[in-house]
Every structure is written in C-alpha cells, then in structure tokens.
Design a protein around this motif. Structure first.
Motif, short mmCIF file in Angstrom:
data_model
loop_
_atom_site.label_atom_id
_atom_site.label_comp_id
_atom_site.label_asym_id
_atom_site.label_seq_id
_atom_site.Cartn_x
_atom_site.Cartn_y
_atom_site.Cartn_z
N SER A 1 5.18 1.42 -3.27
CA SER A 1 3.74 1.61 -3.20
C SER A 1 3.08 1.20 -4.52
O SER A 1 3.11 1.94 -5.50
N ASP B 1 -1.40 9.55 -2.39
CA ASP B 1 -2.22 8.53 -1.71
C ASP B 1 -3.70 8.87 -1.79
O ASP B 1 -4.54 8.00 -1.96
N GLU C 1 -1.61 2.47 -4.01
CA GLU C 1 -1.94 3.87 -4.25
C GLU C 1 -1.35 4.41 -5.56
O GLU C 1 -1.93 5.27 -6.19
N CYS D 1 0.82 -1.22 0.00
CA CYS D 1 0.00 0.00 0.00
C CYS D 1 0.86 1.27 0.00
O CYS D 1 1.36 1.67 -1.02
N THR D 2 0.97 1.92 1.15
CA THR D 2 1.75 3.16 1.20
C THR D 2 2.58 3.22 2.47
O THR D 2 2.11 2.84 3.54
#
Lengths: 699, 450
Positions: free
Chosen positions: A99, A594, A102, A72-73
C-alpha cells in the motif's frame, strides 16, 4: 529458495495520487534491482481494464510466478488483482499487495523524497514476502441436507418447516412429550387484539409439521452426544430409554426459555393466590372455557374464593444487578389484563410497574387497557411493593411515584410478572456443541448486532428465546432466519473457506491441546490421542493458535513466521534506529490507516507496516526480532475493543503484548518501545496520532 | 434471469438480505436510492450495547456485497413500476445520473479537491458538516465513486461560485467540458470519469420476489420544538452521533455549533415531541432512543469524564439482550437520569447556553437546568419514500406510514401480495440486530418462492 522464483512488480501512479508525490519511475527502477524480480512496470491506473490486460501480458511474457502490486489498499483492491492474477495463470495466493497510496503518498505529501524511499522499502518488504509465498486454494467441505433442530417450540417449528420446504430433512428434537414449547402455556398472543387463540395457532403448526414428509419429530428426546462438525455431525439421541444415532449436516438451536419461579419473594409459595403470569394464563384458559357469558365469575380453583381485585407486579426478577429487562413482561401483563377485563368487566385490575415501554401495536394495547379501566401505578426502581398475608387476606403496600404517596391495597389475586432464564438442559447442549452462554443461561450469539442467528463455529444456527426473551412474532422470524443460515451450506452442498488457514506440523507437537482450546471457531479438533487436526474449511486464518503454540509448529498460510520475519528483517536492514515496525490487523487497524490516508492526515514517515489478518497473529518471536534488530519502536495495532473479526483476537493480542513487555525487559530491551493501539476503521486521527506520539517519544 | 430477487434498500437489512440470498445461490439486485449502500448504520459512530464501531463492522459486509458475483448493486436508483405477470414481477427502475462513469471513477478525490463550492450537508449541516458539489457520500462508500450534485449541473449553484451552469446550452448537449474544474481535475488524472452529460437510465428486468428494506428515518423536530429551529446549540441525537464520529464533520470532537468549543454540560431530552398534536411529534415509542442516549453519554464520558451528562426521560426502554446492563453502565459512569419531561427551553443570549424548565416526576418540583448543548431524541418515523413505493408495489401502509404485514402472526413479513416481503425499519422502529434477523428471514422467504 528455489531458483525459478520470478517476481513481477507493478507500481501504480493512481493518476497523480501516488505519482504526484512518489517518484514512481525511480521506484520501478529500484524494484528491478531486487532479487528474483524479472519485471517491474509503472501503470497510470493499475486497476483500469486496459492496464490489467497489460499486466496479464507482462506476467505471461516474463513467466512471472509471484506478483507484487504496489498501489492503493488491499482492503478495496486486492480481490480485483487476485482475479487478474488468477486469470493470468498464477495462483492468486502468490500475490502480495503493497500500500503506497494510503501509507505513503497521501500521508507524506510534503516529503516526496522521503516518501519515495519509504515506497521502496515497502516494495522490498513485499518482494521478500512474495518470494516466500506458497500456493493455496479455497477449501471446500461437503455438506449434506440433514438439519437437526433442537427444541420444538415456536422458533424451532418455524425453522423446521422452512428447512423442509426446500426438500431438506429436518429432525426436531424435543425434550417434552409434545411440540409447542411455551405456546402450550399461553392463551393469546400479545398485540393480536385477542383474535386467535394460541392453541389454534399451535394446532395449525403441529398439523403442518405432522403432514410434512421431510420432518421427523423426536419427543421425550435427549441429546447424549454430538461428534464432528458441519456436514459431518454424528448425534446420539436418547428417546424413551433407547439410544440411536443420527447423521446430521447442520444444527439449529431453539431450546427456548423458562419462567423464573419467584421462590421466597412477595410471599410466593405461601399462598395459592400468589401466582406468576404463566400460571395466570392457565387460569385464564380455564375461565375462558366457561362459555360466552357476559361476565364470567372468576374464582380461585379449589377454594372457590371469588376474585374481584387483581394486582400485577411487573419487573419481578428483572432489571436488577443480575438480570436485564425480560422484554415480554410489559405487554404480557397488559394483554392478560385486557383478557381478564373482557372475561369480567367489573374486575378491578392494578398493574404496578417501573417502566412501561410499549412500541407501536403494544402502545395501542396499552391504550385499550386504560380504556377498559385497568389502573397503572408506578413504583420506584429501588422500592418494590411489599406483600403481606394478614388474617388470610393479601395486603400490599406500594409507593406511587406520580402522587408521591404510599398506598395500602388488598387483592384477591396477585400476579408476579417474573423474568426468564435459559431453559433446562442448556448446560448440556452447551457442552455438546462447545458454545457459550451468558450468566442468565441464554446462548451467546456470534455477534450481538450482525451475527444474531449464529454461533462462531460454522454450521450451528441459533434462534428464539434460547438467545434472549422475545415475542411470538419475533420467534417466528428468528426461526425462519435461522433456517436461512442453516440452508445456505445445504443448498450449496459445501462450505468454502479462503486458503489462509492454519497448518499443524505434528512432528514437534507435544499434544498440549492449547490450540484446540484457544480456537474461537472450533476449527481444531483433537482425536483420542490428543493429536490436533485443523478442519481447514472451518479455519478463519486468524493465527491465534500459531502465535500461542509453545512448540511453534503451527503455520498460517500466507502469513507464516518465516514470511513475516523476513518482512521485519528487510524493513530494518538499513537505519533500524529510525524505523518503527507496525503489525496491523487487516480489518480495523488497517481501516484506520486507510482512513488516515483518505483524510490526508500527515504523520511522520518512520513506520513500516506489516499486515496480518488479526493482531492475535503477532507472536512474541516477531516482536522480539524487531527488538533484536534495533527497531526504534514496535507497534501492534488491532481492532478497537470490543470489536474483533475473530471474536476476541485483540484481547489475546493485548495480553500477549503485556507479557512481551515483561519478557523483553528481562532480556535487557526497553519495554517502552513496544506499543499497542486499538483503533476503529473510522478513526484515522487515532492512528496518525499514535504515529506522531511514537516518533516524539522514541526517536 | 427469472430466478432473481429484488431488494429495495441498501441499509443493514437490505445488505444482509442480499448477502444471504446471494450465498444461497440466488441472483440479487440490490437497489438504493442514495449514492452508496450502507444506510443509517454507515453514519453512526458506535452501536449499543457493546459500543462496537459501526462502520468497522458494517464495512466488511458492504465489501462482501460489492464482491459477490450474485449481487448487482444499483445505487441512485428508484423503483418506478412493478407489474406482476404469471407470478413473477416485471420491474422498471430508473438510475438517476451521478454524472460520473462508475466504471472509470476510482474514488481518488482529485475532483472533490478541485471543486470550488462547499455547501451545507443535508445530514450534518447543523453540526458543521459541509460537502463539495462533487463528493463521496462517505469514505467507505460502496461503490467507491463520487457523484455530482444535480443542482450544480442545472446551473442552480452558479450564485455560490459554481464553475458551470452559465452556458447557453445545458450540460446534456456537450460531450466534453472546458470549464468544469472537476472535469479538468479528472482529465489531469487521465481518467475522464466525470461525465456531466450523463443521462438517467431506465432498467427493466424480471424477478421472482421483492424484499422491501427501506429503513427508518430519524424524526426532525418540527419548528421551534424545544428550541430546535431557534437556538444553535439544540441538535438531534443523530446530529450528536455525527459529532462523536471520528469520520464526522468534527473528526469526533464533541464541540457545539455556536462557538466550536467543547461542550462540558450536555443534556438529552428523550421522547422529544412525543404526545404532541399530530404533525408535531412522534405518537409512539420508538424503542431504540433510550439505548442511543445511553450509548452517547457513555462515549461522551469516555472521551472526557469531566463532561456532565443528564438524560431527561420518562419510561426507560432497555428491552434487548445486554441493554439493561448497558444502562447501568451509563449510571455507573456518572450519567444522571432524571425522570422528567422538560417543557420549555430558553437560550442565554450571551453564552448561548440553554436553560431547560422541567417538572421532576419523582418529586413533583418545578426545576431549571442550564446546559451548553442540548440533544433531542426525536424518535423514528417512516421513511419518506414509503408512500410512493407502496403505490408502485401496490401494498398497504399502516396508519403511521410504515409498511403493513398482511398477517403478522401466521405469516410474518409477508404482504398482501404474494412474493413481496418486508424487513427491517420498513415496518417500524427497530435496532440493527432485529433488522438482521428479519433480513435473513425475508431472504429465506424470497429465495424459496417459486
């Protein structure tokens, strides 16, 4: 590169959030082909407890010593994976976060193949960086328990008492012969309904301080020199002609403010019947002692002229081109009007004002003043009353907005509610502590909203009217709050910084001093030979110094030139003409990226983003490398002005981008390929639009 | 642990109080009765007088709270009972079910997409805000998990097309659900995080001090005040803030409710409802609305300089550092300040524009002004939860409904009960910086108490 670098790549499906778009098995297969990668694995939910256990097992089984997480982030999940990595026996600074949710699956939902290719690219960039990563650790700096409080007024006394209550030592440095500051010069505290004399409050505080074994008071004291940094200050103090040195751990600035003398305004200085609010307080103090009579005869001292009429003019030296609202003037004038009415109910009082803004309790005082017969008259912002002395009489001409008429009035006493400025000695303190002030002589806090009690440099707290005029109660609160700020490192016994810090290679250093001047946190100290030294515990790792160092001898752990340039080179290894290199700051710009992801905003997949802590880290060399390799465009993305998590890094970045454009144009590159965007963490659309625009114009 | 403290309210004051105490080494329970910490500030677009993006500066702090080992965040949680025993407080809390396993939920949003029902959002409703019955409070929410609207689970949303609530037994009886689309979506992701059968949970612990940081509430205009309940294009300043916010219902487009067109003429009425009879308006100056209006006009002008902005005001409150120059910036940007208190608003039936009638206080003339969007600055009122909480804590409220300090001058932030402290909007209208100051001060008091 050392041969035993062993990289583990862990790609997350995030349920279908990533795997629904990106072909994760293919990405994992690709990752296994990359240099130094010894294991690559797919996790359905990498952040789940069961997968973390598997990840740790895989790290141990395969003797992995560099970890790449593709999920993800980092803004939400990096700490979790850092902990997991650490528990598996790998230094957490050897982890790189990629990442692909996102920045890939959520923003290229309709192009699974292109998304998969982008994910591969990003992972390759991550692996290349991971290979170059070096171990680091949190840095601690010991802090003892000696706190110096500069200024012994309301804020300073409160701060010192709270410091001492914890068993720490407080040293109050007061310029004047006695403690108390402005409290010495007023009779009552506003919005207290005149119950307690200020002198009583002051006496109680001074007694408390006198009794406390952990507080030492230096009056008539001046600071001559401050050396060192948090935990480590040496302060040279001059008291009554003698110099002495104190070892200090933390500092609280509480130097207060002073009333501005309205020289040359409203005939001030030409007649002793024209005075300021503080001078009025002195008279009230005198009249107050004349017993509990029904109606005290008010007279001008010396001349014994009787006083029947009093006029206040508010907003003198306030709310104009150079100074703001004095914040305490309105309720001061109302408070003093009430006091005067209570001394003698027959006195006629007019308060001439621009705006009366009184909240809660202050509003009640206003009502009380009106009940007691105090008259309020509003004059226009650009038409102050005129004052004249005619045949020994004080005359005023004032335009009343509400009635739309000009009035002439005479008075026996004219009180000017003047503004305040920072106290005397502010400039010296500013120099000693290397902090800044604003044009009104007030100290500048680290952040107007969220850092009101501190300076950017660790270890120095700020409170009271030294920052801006505030009331007695607010000063008490600020004193306590500043004590909290100063106490945290003293209680812990150390301050700790993340391992992302600057490191200076002195071999090439030409002692230009630029780094120490530019550091927003005073983290680079220069010795007598102009040799710079990074106080690592104070360094926040923004990288401004590194990017600006003319000799390129400062590196930033975890964000070295070598690592970032390797990412640029990897990203542009294939089809550079189709790729945009984006340097994004960790805080707001990546927040915007994001946000675009969370909002599923679809934008072209050409960007390869490289995270830096601050846009100020992006050096000319990095941008140039992308140009040399033929990138379609280069983007520097930082926080939206005026926000910057490193005070002013984005401003430095903006200046540098402008310079880079000129420089690159001279080298024959198209400067229009270099973009910047200043994006808030809430503004996903702005980032997505920038991407669309760049692709539209550059490709 | 009996050396811990309880902070009630997870807005910017509660967050700062918790962070400072935690950094000091004290264990903190940070309780909020909504689904996320962040409070009012998380919903704002910008902060005056610097126009910093609100969530950009708050989110890192929320994140620090989430990651601090000394802080335990309890959202959706109410303080039910507090008893002082031997100088310490025995507290009883109730964590209302989110119907989501907070450990398992990753905030991926698949359930939100699957949910068939959109309802009007409580805060953003008038400006077009909708949310699903299962939703994330806002993208940066901490904890970053969704929650299911209890109305849905209780079957009350069936008429709006909800997929559950028609069963013979209620959700608490089951341990899986073959009907609920959110449950299915979550299972498809392999998570099983949605647990409609989740029950409320009681929590008990002991703390040495309590800090009340329940925050402020924006006053809702009462009834037809200046056309609020009657005309579509009359909104409050908080709703306008949501319009400006890139993360708000219109993605930052200042469009008016009636026709979704960009408003080109906007007016703000300051002190809206102030001085009216009890229950109709706020009887005191809320001190921050002047700067909110200055901020909103400056940002509006930044978005589109051609928008005509007018602020109707009486007294200008520009009390803090940099506030006056911020007001001047608004004036320099072409914002028109009119000293007047509009007394009547009419809607033009065709255009849905609004005509204000007002007396210009400087000229005494009765004038009219037509605008496309009207913003009411209604002031700050005590939080609705104050009343109940004051009973639970056995501390006093003042006559306005804010918490009361026992001796504001000699011992600020202290209450009539030793060990219970106040900070932020719980005591009255306040801005962010002042809240942060009080939060640090209250933290100091709370951690040193033995």
């Amino acid at each position: 590169m050392s041969k035993d670098v062993r990289v583990g790549v862990f790609v997350c499906d995030c349920g279908t959030n990533i795997a629904g778009v990106v072909n994760v098995p293919e990405v994992v297969k690709y990752a296994k082909t990359l240099d130094h990668v010894v294991v690559a694995d797919e996790g359905k939910w990498s952040c789940s407890v069961d997968y973390i256990t598997k990840l740790q097992d895989l790290i141990k089984e395969n003797d992995v010593n560099r970890v790449v997480i593709a999920s993800c982030t980092p803004r939400t999940h990096e700490p979790l994976f850092k902990r997991a990595t650490k528990e598996a026996g790998v230094n957490p600074y050897l982890l790189e976060f990629v990442s692909i949710r996102e920045q890939v699956s959520w923003v290229h939902m309709k192009e699974p193949e292109i998304a998969t290719e982008k994910a591969k690219d990003l992972i390759k960039m991550g692996v290349v960086k991971a290979v170059l990563l070096e171990e680091s650790q949190e840095i601690q700096l010991p802090v003892k328990t000696d706190c110096m409080v500069i200024g012994g007024g309301t804020a300073g006394m409160n701060a010192a008492l709270h410091i001492a209550r914890q068993g720490f030592n407080a040293y109050i440095i007061e310029r004047e012969p006695k403690l108390g500051g402005l409290l010495n010069h007023i009779c009552f505290i506003s919005h207290d309904h005149h119950k307690i004399h200020a002198a009583k409050i002051l006496k109680k505080k001074i007694d408390e301080i006198g009794k406390h074994p952990n507080i030492k008071v230096y009056t008539n004291a001046q600071i001559e020199k401050v050396d060192g940094y948090i935990g480590n200050y040496t302060v040279t103090l001059k008291t009554n002609g003698k110099s002495q040195k104190l070892d200090i751990s933390t500092i609280i600035v509480a130097t207060g403010m002073k009333e501005i003398e309205p020289e040359g305004q409203f005939e001030y200085g030409n007649d002793q019947r024209i005075i300021t609010q503080l001078q009025l307080e002195k008279l009230i103090g005198m009249w107050n002692t004349q017993g509990e009579n029904e109606n005290v005869e008010l007279q001008i001292p010396n001349t014994k002229l009787p006083i029947k009429d009093i006029v206040f003019i508010n907003c003198v030296n306030s709310k104009n081109g150079s100074r703001g609202c004095c914040h305490v003037g309105c309720h001061n004038s109302v408070k003093n009007a009430i006091t005067l009415k209570k001394l003698n109910k027959d006195i006629r009082i007019h308060i001439l004002y621009r705006d009366l803004s009184m909240i809660k309790e202050e509003g009640e005082a206003l009502e009380e003043a009106k009940r007691l017969g105090v008259k309020f008259l509003r004059f226009p912002d650009d038409q102050y009353p005129e004052v004249k002395i005619e045949n020994g009489n004080l005359k005023l001409k004032v335009y009343d907005i509400l009635l739309g008429k000009e009035f002439e009035m005479s008075t026996d006493l004219l009180v000017l509610t003047t503004g305040f400025s920072g106290n005397e000695g502010v400039d010296e303190i500013k120099g000693h502590l290397k902090v800044s002030t604003n044009s009104e002589g007030f100290f500048q806090e680290s952040h107007v909203k969220l850092g009101p009690l501190e300076f950017p440099a660790d270890g120095i707290a700020l409170c009271g009217c030294a920052k801006t005029p505030i009331s007695f109660k607010e000063s008490c609160e600020e004193g306590m709050g500043a004590a909290m700020k100063a106490s945290i490192p003293m209680k812990n016994g150390y301050i700790e910084a993340e391992g992302i810090v600057a490191d200076i290679d002195l071999e090439d250093c030409n002692q230009c001093d630029l780094c120490s001047k530019r550091c927003p946190f005073n983290a680079i100290q220069v010795d007598d030979d102009k040799q710079p030294e990074v106080i690592k515990a104070l360094c926040k790792g923004c990288g401004l110094c590194s990017a600006d160092c003319p000799k390129e001898c400062i590196s930033i752990v975890h964000y070295t030139d070598e690592q970032i340039i390797a990412q640029v080179e990897t990203a542009l290894a294939e089809n550079p003409e189709k790729k945009i290199i984006g340097f994004v700051c960790h805080w707001c710009a990546l927040g915007g990226v994001d946000m675009a992801g969370v909002s599923r905003l679809q934008y072209p997949p050409n960007a390869r983003l490289i995270r830096v802590m601050c846009s100020a880290r992006v050096s000319m060399k990095m941008m140039l490398r992308a140009f040399e390799l033929g990138a379609a465009g280069v983007l520097v993305a930082g926080c939206e002005f005026p926000t910057c998590h490193y005070i002013s890094g984005n401003y430095a970045a903006e200046t540098r981008v402008k310079r880079a454009k000129r420089k690159f144009a001279k080298k024959g590159y198209d400067p229009d390929k270099l973009w910047n965007v200043w994006c808030s963490a809430a503004d996903g659309p702005k980032f997505a639009n920038t991407m669309r625009e760049m692709v539209k114009q550059l490709l | 642990m009996n050396d811990s403290i309880l902070v009630i309210g997870g807005g910017i004051a509660g967050i700062n109080c918790a962070l400072n105490a935690a950094k000091y080494g004290t264990k903190v329970y940070l309780v909020d009765d909504t689904a996320s910490i962040g409070g009012m500030m998380a919903r704002l677009d910008k902060t005056f007088p610097t126009n910093d993006c609100s969530i950009c500066i708050e989110a890192p702090q929320m994140f620090d709270v989430d990651n601090h080992e000394n802080i335990e965040i309890l959202t959706n949680t109410e303080v039910r009972k507090v008893k002082k025993v031997n100088g310490k407080f025995k507290v009883k809390l109730m964590k209302r079910a989110k119907y989501v396993d907070e450990e398992k939920c990753t905030g991926c949003g698949s359930c939100v997409e699957a949910c068939p029902v959109s309802i009007t959002d409580e805060m953003d409703g008038k400006v077009g805000g909708v949310r699903k019955l299962v939703s994330m409070p806002f993208p940066q929410a901490v904890p970053n998990v969704v929650s299911v609207d209890p109305q849905c689970r209780h079957g009350e949303m069936r008429k709006d097309g909800a997929c559950i609530g028609d069963c013979a037994v209620d959700c608490s009886q089951c341990r899986e659900c073959p009907i609920a689309l959110c449950v299915k979506a979550c299972e498809k992701e392999g998570k099983k995080a949605i647990t409609l059968w989740q029950a409320n949970k009681n929590l008990n612990f002991e703390v040495k001090s309590i800090v009340v940081a329940t925050g402020i509430t924006n006053a809702k205009p009462v009834g037809d005040l200046l056309g609020y309940d009657v005309y579509e294009n009359v909104i409050t300043n908080v709703q306008f803030e949501r319009l400006m916010n890139a993360g708000g219902p219109t993605a930052g487009e200042v469009i008016r409710p009636s026709d979704k067109k960009h408003a080109k003429k906007i007016a703000w009425i300051q002190c809206a409802g102030r001085g009216l009879a009890e229950g109709r308006g706020v009887p005191y100056c809320s001190k921050i609305c002047c700067m909110i209006a200055a901020k909103q006009t400056i940002i509006t002008k930044e978005h589109d300089p051609s928008v005509e902005t007018t602020i109707f005001y009486n007294d200008l409150k520009a009390y803090g550092k940099g506030f006056w120059s911020f007001y001047q910036k608004a004036v320099d940007n072409g914002v028109r300040y009119v000293r007047a208190r509009p007394y009547e608003v009419f809607e033009e039936p065709e255009s849905k524009n609004l005509t204000l009638q007002y007396e210009d206080l400087e000229t005494g003339k009765l004038l009219k002004k037509e605008v496309e969007l009207l913003v009411l600055s209604t002031g700050i009122i005590p939080n609705t939860r104050n009343k109940r909480l004051s009973k639970v804590l056995n501390i006093e409220l003042d006559h306005l409904g804010f918490f009361k300090e026992s001796d504001p001058l000699m011992s600020p932030l202290e209450t009539s009960i030793d060990g219970i402290y106040l900070c932020g909007g719980s005591m009255g209208p306040i801005d962010i910086a002042e809240s942060v100051v009080q939060a640090c001060a209250a933290a100091m008091k709370a951690v040193v108490r033995n």
